[in-house]
Every structure is written in C-alpha cells, then in structure tokens.
Design a protein around this motif. Structure first.
Motif, PDB file in Angstrom:
ATOM      1  N   GLU A   1     -11.513 -21.360 -41.007  1.00  0.00           N
ATOM      2  CA  GLU A   1     -12.308 -20.146 -40.850  1.00  0.00           C
ATOM      3  C   GLU A   1     -11.417 -19.045 -40.286  1.00  0.00           C
ATOM      4  OE1 GLU A   1     -16.485 -22.411 -39.533  1.00  0.00           O
ATOM      5  OE2 GLU A   1     -15.262 -21.372 -38.042  1.00  0.00           O
TER       6      GLU A   1
ATOM      7  N   SER B   1     -18.557 -14.206 -33.338  1.00  0.00           N
ATOM      8  CA  SER B   1     -19.003 -14.109 -34.725  1.00  0.00           C
ATOM      9  C   SER B   1     -20.386 -14.731 -34.852  1.00  0.00           C
ATOM     10  CB  SER B   1     -18.011 -14.835 -35.644  1.00  0.00           C
ATOM     11  OG  SER B   1     -16.751 -14.185 -35.628  1.00  0.00           O
ATOM     12  N   ILE B   2     -21.046 -14.441 -35.968  1.00  0.00           N
ATOM     13  CA  ILE B   2     -22.403 -14.949 -36.165  1.00  0.00           C
ATOM     14  C   ILE B   2     -22.401 -16.375 -36.713  1.00  0.00           C
ATOM     15  CG2 ILE B   2     -24.546 -14.632 -37.477  1.00  0.00           C
ATOM     16  CD1 ILE B   2     -24.110 -11.653 -37.351  1.00  0.00           C
ATOM     17  N   HIS B   3     -21.490 -16.633 -37.678  1.00  0.00           N
ATOM     18  CA  HIS B   3     -21.548 -17.900 -38.395  1.00  0.00           C
ATOM     19  C   HIS B   3     -20.316 -18.780 -38.235  1.00  0.00           C
ATOM     20  CE1 HIS B   3     -25.219 -16.588 -40.329  1.00  0.00           C
ATOM     21  NE2 HIS B   3     -24.633 -15.509 -40.788  1.00  0.00           N
ATOM     22  N   ILE B   4     -19.218 -18.249 -37.714  1.00  0.00           N
ATOM     23  CA  ILE B   4     -17.986 -19.029 -37.643  1.00  0.00           C
ATOM     24  C   ILE B   4     -17.439 -19.027 -36.216  1.00  0.00           C
ATOM     25  CG2 ILE B   4     -17.439 -18.593 -40.065  1.00  0.00           C
ATOM     26  CD1 ILE B   4     -15.408 -16.511 -39.146  1.00  0.00           C
ATOM     27  N   LYS B   5     -16.452 -19.892 -35.969  1.00  0.00           N
ATOM     28  CA  LYS B   5     -15.926 -20.081 -34.614  1.00  0.00           C
ATOM     29  C   LYS B   5     -14.980 -18.968 -34.156  1.00  0.00           C
ATOM     30  CE  LYS B   5     -16.377 -25.116 -34.814  1.00  0.00           C
ATOM     31  NZ  LYS B   5     -15.641 -26.409 -34.826  1.00  0.00           N
TER      32      LYS B   5
ATOM     33  N   LYS C   1     -18.141 -14.114 -45.964  1.00  0.00           N
ATOM     34  CA  LYS C   1     -19.530 -14.540 -45.827  1.00  0.00           C
ATOM     35  C   LYS C   1     -20.404 -13.478 -45.153  1.00  0.00           C
ATOM     36  CE  LYS C   1     -19.224 -18.638 -47.658  1.00  0.00           C
ATOM     37  NZ  LYS C   1     -19.970 -18.964 -48.908  1.00  0.00           N
ATOM     38  N   THR C   2     -19.837 -12.753 -44.201  1.00  0.00           N
ATOM     39  CA  THR C   2     -20.590 -11.731 -43.477  1.00  0.00           C
ATOM     40  C   THR C   2     -19.703 -10.517 -43.271  1.00  0.00           C
ATOM     41  OG1 THR C   2     -21.759 -13.483 -42.276  1.00  0.00           O
ATOM     42  CG2 THR C   2     -22.008 -11.233 -41.450  1.00  0.00           C
TER      43      THR C   2
ATOM     44  N   GLU D   1     -16.304 -11.940 -41.646  1.00  0.00           N
ATOM     45  CA  GLU D   1     -16.317 -13.364 -41.319  1.00  0.00           C
ATOM     46  C   GLU D   1     -16.052 -14.153 -42.598  1.00  0.00           C
ATOM     47  OE1 GLU D   1     -19.529 -14.895 -38.959  1.00  0.00           O
ATOM     48  OE2 GLU D   1     -19.878 -12.963 -37.981  1.00  0.00           O
TER      49      GLU D   1
END
Length: 212
Positions: free
Chosen positions: A82, A120-124, A160-161, A136
């Motif tokens: 990521e 981040s919203i969805h990743i580390k 993704k974002t 992201e």
C-alpha cells in the motif's frame, strides 16, 4: 546537433542528460509503511498517471547508482503493498526536498521534514496533511527493470481514494487548475512552478478534413 550513444556513457551521464531533457516531471511524495509499523516518506519524479480504468499511477524507486542499494520505499512496499501518493505544490516543496535526504531505515521523514501525518481512510500508510491532493493506493505490481545500479522498479499503484483540498474544486466539484500551484522536477537541482501566468488552454482540434 550533438548525439550520444547510451552504450558508451556511464549510468550517471545517462541519468543526467535524460533528467534535463525529459522534464518537467510531476513529483510523487510517497508514504509507505513496513510490517513493523515504521513510516517512510520519499519523493519520486519518475512518476505519472497511466490509466483511468482502472485508475493506475506508476512511479519508480531506482537502485542507487553509487552502490546498487534499493530504497526504503521499495522495501516497504514489498512488505505492505500500500502507499499514498501525495501531490507536491509550492507550499511544501522545500520540506519535500528535505524528505529526499538519505536517512537510515526506521527514521520517519515526516518528522525530519516537518510535514504532518494524517491517517488514511482505507490503508495503513498515512497521508501528508499539507499536500493538496492525496491518493490512497493499493500496489498491483512491482516490475524490476534490471538488477544493476540505476535500474528502475516500476510500481503500479491503483488509486482507491482521492482527497482534494477544498479550494481546488469549484462549486460543481470540478478542479480549478490555477489553484493547484504545482511544482515539478527538471534536471540536477532545478525545479519549476506552475503559476497562473504560465498556464494556457489549448482546445482539442476538431477532427475535420483540412480545407484548401
């Protein structure tokens, strides 16, 4: 016109000539994290957008020319697939330059450069709070281009974002290009800045036969 055969040049010479000629190049300020949770932040100008469906950006952490070692960004991505691609504007370019220094593994360039981590919203990996646009991404593929000094490693990062700073969009949600204040890399120590005065619009041509 003077011509050069790349086979007769050192890697450093090839790198220098191409960086001056293939410019300006957008800058990806990439944040990654390793499996132990250590965050890394590093800029790359071997970077661009390559697909919209799926949305894919590509950047390349090259092997170091002097000793053929790999960069922490590549090593982190091989552990945690990521990253965040943070876009660079003039407001943060000096801090971005500081983040490019070669710190030992485990050193967090956010702290060294004075930039701010934003979850981040969805990743580390964290985002750069000061960056005007943050992407992201999930790593889809790593393509080594060689195993010698200066060899690139193409990182295919699927977006993704997308995060935009509020002032970059108009009331209908469309980007306002003149508000981005982007910077790009040239050769050597040179950068360039995209100012409103340097922008111009050029509509796509209409596909009609030329008249005599």
């Amino acid at each position: 016109m003077k011509s050069f055969e790349t086979k007769d040049m050192s890697t450093g010479q090839v790198h220098n000539y191409l960086q001056h000629a293939i410019a300006p190049r957008p800058i990806a300020l990439v944040s990654t994290i390793d499996k132990a949770g250590n965050v890394n932040l590093s800029p790359f100008s071997f970077f661009n957008l390559f697909s919209a469906n799926p949305p894919v950006c590509v950047f390349s952490p090259s092997r170091r020319v002097r000793d053929n070692t790999t960069k922490h960004t590549l090593e982190n991505i091989q552990e945690v697939a990521e990253c965040v691609i943070n876009i660079v504007d003039h407001n943060i370019v000096y801090k971005v330059n500081q983040a490019s220094a070669e710190y030992p593994k485990g050193v967090n360039e956010f702290y060294e450069s004075g930039l701010t981590e934003l979850a981040s919203i969805h990743i580390k990996p964290p985002r750069v709070a000061e960056s005007p646009v943050q992407l992201e991404c999930i790593i889809k593929q790593v393509i080594p281009l060689g195993d010698g000094p200066g060899a690139g490693n193409l990182i295919l990062a699927e977006v993704k974002t997308i995060h935009f700073r509020d002032d970059l969009l108009d009331d209908s949600g469309q980007p306002i290009q003149k508000n981005f204040d982007l910077v790009a890399r040239l050769g050597g120590d040179w950068y360039t800045r995209v100012t409103p005065e340097s922008l111009f619009a050029l509509p796509k041509p209409i596909n009609e036969p030329l008249t005599q």
